[in-house]
Design an enzyme around this catalytic site. Structure first.
Site, PDB file in Angstrom:
ATOM      1  N   SER A 135       0.838  -1.195   0.000  1.00  0.00           N
ATOM      2  CA  SER A 135       0.000   0.000   0.000  1.00  0.00           C
ATOM      3  C   SER A 135       0.876   1.249   0.000  1.00  0.00           C
ATOM      4  CB  SER A 135      -0.918   0.016   1.225  1.00  0.00           C
ATOM      5  OG  SER A 135      -1.807  -1.073   1.190  1.00  0.00           O
ATOM      6  N   GLU A 177      -3.237   5.158   0.646  1.00  0.00           N
ATOM      7  CA  GLU A 177      -2.610   5.999   1.672  1.00  0.00           C
ATOM      8  C   GLU A 177      -3.429   5.997   2.959  1.00  0.00           C
ATOM      9  OE1 GLU A 177       0.507   8.024   2.924  1.00  0.00           O
ATOM     10  OE2 GLU A 177       0.298   8.162   0.746  1.00  0.00           O
ATOM     11  N   THR A 199      -3.406   4.295  15.996  1.00  0.00           N
ATOM     12  CA  THR A 199      -3.688   4.527  14.575  1.00  0.00           C
ATOM     13  C   THR A 199      -5.111   4.152  14.183  1.00  0.00           C
ATOM     14  OG1 THR A 199      -2.952   3.986  12.330  1.00  0.00           O
ATOM     15  CG2 THR A 199      -2.664   2.273  13.991  1.00  0.00           C
ATOM     16  N   ASP A 211      -9.873   0.379   8.245  1.00  0.00           N
ATOM     17  CA  ASP A 211      -9.123  -0.077   7.070  1.00  0.00           C
ATOM     18  C   ASP A 211     -10.101  -0.203   5.907  1.00  0.00           C
ATOM     19  OD1 ASP A 211      -7.515  -1.279   5.153  1.00  0.00           O
ATOM     20  OD2 ASP A 211      -6.498  -2.575   6.583  1.00  0.00           O
ATOM     21  N   ARG A 213      -9.132  -0.346   2.616  1.00  0.00           N
ATOM     22  CA  ARG A 213      -8.427  -0.751   1.401  1.00  0.00           C
ATOM     23  C   ARG A 213      -9.136  -1.896   0.682  1.00  0.00           C
ATOM     24  NH1 ARG A 213      -2.593  -1.696   3.928  1.00  0.00           N
ATOM     25  NH2 ARG A 213      -3.957  -2.412   5.627  1.00  0.00           N
TER      26      ARG A 213
END
Length: 286
Positions: A135, A177, A199, A211, A213
């Site tokens: 990624s 990102e 995070t 997340d 993605r």
């Protein structure tokens, strides 16, 4: 489609096999020229799903000498982008031409995420190639930030694959990102992390997924270049493994890929560990 390419050059690339399309299963799509023309034509219902929604356009190979971490490597580079993304560029280009906004054509680049494949060695014929799905991370890959381990992971993967007898490939995912939230939101999460959140909590505080993605395009590219053959995947991320498996990759052996641990990212790695990443206490203690 491909209006930012001269049509003659576009056709030349198609004729020489340098520009093609593959579907979600990594299978080449037939009727390239006709389908490109159909994709560019106006649709009666612009809200209806496109027939080529999941089709990926692939441009390459392009010989690419690389130098990273003081080491030199050789790879074949392919650029990959979804047809739906190129359609957005087509529409924006038409608007800019009609309005005389030629000086604003740089905005075309902001409309699509172009993924990359780095094919190293004779991976397509190898028995068990190494694969890294990476990624993109501007702060880590480009700036060398130690707040994450992304830069060292990319550098290590390139070295390991280049030095492996079976070779392999790196799939570099451009739209990932900050685990898919983008650079602007990622910057905000860093400030939240500095205030005490981890995070994942920082993403949630912004009202964003932890997340978001999507690895289906990565799976299609791997299937196209390697097929569903035995391969070794460099990752610690269970979501990546699950997504690639669900997309048709059934013969993956997972190899841990913990590198770049520093005092600056131990808390970050600990959060990943608690979220299921295959990172041991001894890895973080390095």
């Amino acid at each position: 489609m491909f209006t930012y390419l001269n049509p003659d050059i576009r056709q030349q690339l198609i004729d020489t096999g340098k520009l093609l399309r593959i579907d979600r299963d990594g299978t080449p799509v037939n009727g390239e020229t006709t389908m490109l023309a159909d994709a560019a034509a106006p649709r009666a219902d612009a809200t209806a799903p496109r027939a080529d929604e999941g089709v990926i356009n692939l441009l390459g190979p392009i010989p690419l000498p690389l130098k990273m971490g003081g080491q030199s490597y050789q790879a074949d580079w392919y650029a990959a982008v979804r047809s739906a993304e190129l359609q957005k560029v087509e529409e924006l280009a038409a608007t800019l031409r009609e309005s005389g906004g030629q000086n604003r054509f740089a905005t075309l680049a902001t409309s699509m995420a172009v993924n990359s494949v780095l094919l190293i060695g004779d991976a397509g014929n190898a028995d068990n190639p190494l694969v890294r799905v990476h990624s993109n991370c501007l702060t880590g890959d480009v700036f060398g930030s130690e707040r994450c381990e992304c830069g060292p992971q990319l550098e290590s993967a390139l070295g390991r694959i280049s030095n492996d007898p079976d070779g392999g490939m790196i799939v570099y995912m451009a739209g990932h990102e900050g685990r898919g939230i983008g650079l602007w939101a990622k910057a905000a999460t860093y400030l939240l992390q500095d205030a005490g959140e981890n995070t994942y909590q920082a993403n949630q505080s912004l009202g964003l997924p932890t997340d978001s993605r999507d690895f289906t395009d990565a799976a299609a590219l791997i299937l196209f270049f390697l097929g569903d053959r035995p391969m070794r995947l460099l990752t610690n991320n269970p979501k990546k493994i699950e997504d690639l498996s669900a997309a048709g990759l059934t013969q993956m052996t997972i190899e841990k890929h913990v590198v770049g641990v520093s005092k600056w990212n131990k808390r970050y790695l600990s959060a990943k560990q608690s979220w299921g990443h295959k990172i041991g206490d001894s890895d973080i203690a390095k």
